[in-house]
Design an enzyme around this catalytic site. Structure first.
Site, PDB file in Angstrom:
ATOM      1  N   SER A  38       2.131   5.299  -1.943  1.00 17.37           N
ATOM      2  CA  SER A  38       2.411   5.970  -3.208  1.00 17.37           C
ATOM      3  C   SER A  38       3.536   5.287  -3.992  1.00 17.37           C
ATOM      4  CB  SER A  38       2.772   7.438  -2.950  1.00 17.37           C
ATOM      5  OG  SER A  38       3.844   7.541  -2.042  1.00 17.37           O
ATOM      6  N   THR A  39       4.422   4.562  -3.308  1.00 21.30           N
ATOM      7  CA  THR A  39       5.505   3.865  -4.015  1.00 21.30           C
ATOM      8  C   THR A  39       4.970   2.565  -4.632  1.00 21.30           C
ATOM      9  OG1 THR A  39       6.923   4.718  -2.258  1.00 21.30           O
ATOM     10  CG2 THR A  39       7.944   3.202  -3.824  1.00 21.30           C
TER      11      THR A  39
ATOM     12  N   THR B 286       0.849  -1.198   0.000  1.00 24.49           N
ATOM     13  CA  THR B 286       0.000   0.000   0.000  1.00 24.49           C
ATOM     14  C   THR B 286       0.888   1.252   0.000  1.00 24.49           C
ATOM     15  OG1 THR B 286      -1.763  -1.137   1.170  1.00 24.49           O
ATOM     16  CG2 THR B 286      -1.717   1.247   1.403  1.00 24.49           C
TER      17      THR B 286
ATOM     18  N   GLU C  11      -0.640  -5.506   5.976  1.00 20.20           N
ATOM     19  CA  GLU C  11       0.676  -5.540   5.325  1.00 20.20           C
ATOM     20  C   GLU C  11       1.591  -6.541   6.034  1.00 20.20           C
ATOM     21  OE1 GLU C  11       1.227  -1.083   3.431  1.00 20.20           O
ATOM     22  OE2 GLU C  11       1.655  -1.336   5.546  1.00 20.20           O
TER      23      GLU C  11
ATOM     24  N   ASP D 153       6.384  -4.040  -1.077  1.00 17.97           N
ATOM     25  CA  ASP D 153       5.696  -3.040  -0.253  1.00 17.97           C
ATOM     26  C   ASP D 153       6.631  -1.855   0.007  1.00 17.97           C
ATOM     27  OD1 ASP D 153       3.749  -1.887   1.333  1.00 17.97           O
ATOM     28  OD2 ASP D 153       3.506  -3.631   2.644  1.00 17.97           O
TER      29      ASP D 153
ATOM     30  N   LYS E 147       6.530   0.893   9.256  1.00 15.10           N
ATOM     31  CA  LYS E 147       5.502   1.019   8.231  1.00 15.10           C
ATOM     32  C   LYS E 147       4.213   1.493   8.892  1.00 15.10           C
ATOM     33  CE  LYS E 147       4.794  -2.096   5.189  1.00 15.10           C
ATOM     34  NZ  LYS E 147       4.460  -0.981   4.265  1.00 15.10           N
ATOM     35  N   GLY E 148       3.213   1.766   8.061  1.00 16.84           N
ATOM     36  CA  GLY E 148       1.902   2.144   8.608  1.00 16.84           C
ATOM     37  C   GLY E 148       1.543   3.594   8.407  1.00 16.84           C
ATOM     38  N   GLY E 149       2.374   4.310   7.594  1.00 14.54           N
ATOM     39  CA  GLY E 149       2.030   5.698   7.274  1.00 14.54           C
ATOM     40  C   GLY E 149       0.659   5.797   6.619  1.00 14.54           C
TER      41      GLY E 149
HETATM   42  C1  5RP Z   1       1.133   2.026   4.390  1.00 11.87           C
HETATM   43  C2  5RP Z   1       2.611   1.886   4.409  1.00 11.87           C
HETATM   44  C3  5RP Z   1       3.356   2.460   3.252  1.00 11.87           C
HETATM   45  O1  5RP Z   1       4.024   1.437   2.598  1.00 11.87           O
HETATM   46  C4  5RP Z   1       4.334   3.468   3.777  1.00 11.87           C
HETATM   47  O2  5RP Z   1       3.607   4.452   4.510  1.00 11.87           O
HETATM   48  C5  5RP Z   1       5.111   4.151   2.651  1.00 11.87           C
HETATM   49  O3  5RP Z   1       4.234   4.906   1.876  1.00 11.87           O
HETATM   50  P1  5RP Z   1       4.696   5.720   0.590  1.00 11.87           P
HETATM   51  O4  5RP Z   1       5.153   4.731  -0.416  1.00 11.87           O
HETATM   52  O5  5RP Z   1       3.450   6.459   0.173  1.00 11.87           O
HETATM   53  O6  5RP Z   1       5.794   6.665   1.012  1.00 11.87           O
HETATM   54  O7  5RP Z   1       3.217   1.314   5.280  1.00 11.87           O
HETATM   55  O8  5RP Z   1       0.585   1.587   5.587  1.00 11.87           O
END
Ligand code: 5RP
Length: 227
Positions: free
Chosen positions: A31-32, A29, A106, A84, A97-99
């Site tokens: 943006s990456t 999950t 996940e 991920d 993780k968990g942003g």
């Molecule tokens: C979601 C996550 C994402 O992988 C993490 O926050 C990185 O996000 P992004 O790729 O948008 O920087 O752990 O729960």
């Protein structure tokens, strides 16, 4: 300096090229991983790749469907490879993780995969975990008790609040998230276990000892770090 979204796209593309025909793929999950899922969908379309995806959130479920990736569940299949993102990666390949508040599913998906590949831009690589607050998914009824227990462990918990939604963020599982700053995470593994033993905690965002490989997007090109 290269824009961070381009770096995310570069690592998402490289990770999509790791996927082999016939594999069951954990779909992270954020943006990456958004780029990863899009590029993987392109390969399904252009190369006729026969794969199944196991999403980690409503976000990745919708995106996988839009991208033409067939979806299955953990009840039906084991995972060959999961890809991920992460909010922080240290030199032991331990993660926060968990942003995106998706860390519970996940962790289920990423930890059960035969191979877990992390994709990040260079800003996520740190000496030591902890500048990013650890997201802790909790059952709403447990809020006061979990906050107290987390503070006893040295954390400063804050309920994550919604944007364009009044009140707390509600996760895909119907719970709250406590973003918890720890001044010093000496031992990520111990803290991960301690947090998960607090009644009311469903899962926390420390992923210790799970990642096999990290692809880091840098201005000079992608760097691969393996265990
Ligand atoms: C979601 C996550 C994402 O992988 C993490 O926050 C990185 O996000 P992004 O790729 O948008 O920087 O752990 O729960």
């Amino acid at each position: 300096m290269v824009d961070s979204n381009i770096l995310k796209e570069n690592v998402g593309k490289e990770a999509s090229e790791l996927i082999k025909d016939g594999q069951v793929v954990g779909l992270g999950t954020g943006s990456t991983t958004h780029h990863f899922i899009r590029y993987l969908g392109e390969r399904v379309k252009n190369e006729g790749l026969e794969i199944l995806g196991i999403p980690t959130s409503f976000q990745s479920t919708l995106l996988a469907r839009e991208s033409g990736i067939k979806i299955t569940t953990l009840d039906e299949h084991d995972i060959d490879i999961a890809v991920d993102g992460a909010d922080e990666v240290d030199s032991n390949l331990d993660l926060i993780k968990g942003g995106g508040a998706a860390h519970t599913i996940e962790k289920l998906v990423d930890s059960s995969a035969d191979e877990f590949v992390v994709i990040v831009d260079g800003s996520k690589v740190v000496e030591k975990l902890g500048a990013f607050p650890v997201p802790i998914e909790i059952i709403p009824e447990s809020l006061r008790l979990v906050k107290n227990a987390v503070m006893e462990l040295g954390g400063k918990p804050e309920v994550r609040m919604g944007i364009q939604k009044d009140g707390p963020v509600i996760t895909d599982n119907g719970n709250f998230v406590l973003d918890t700053k720890f001044d010093n995470i000496e031992n990520p593994y111990e803290l991960e276990i301690e947090l998960n033993t607090i009644p009311g905690v469903l899962e926390n965002g420390i992923f210790s000892g799970i990642a096999d490989k990290v692809i880091v997007g840098r201005d000079s090109g992608n760097e691969v770090i393996e265990k």
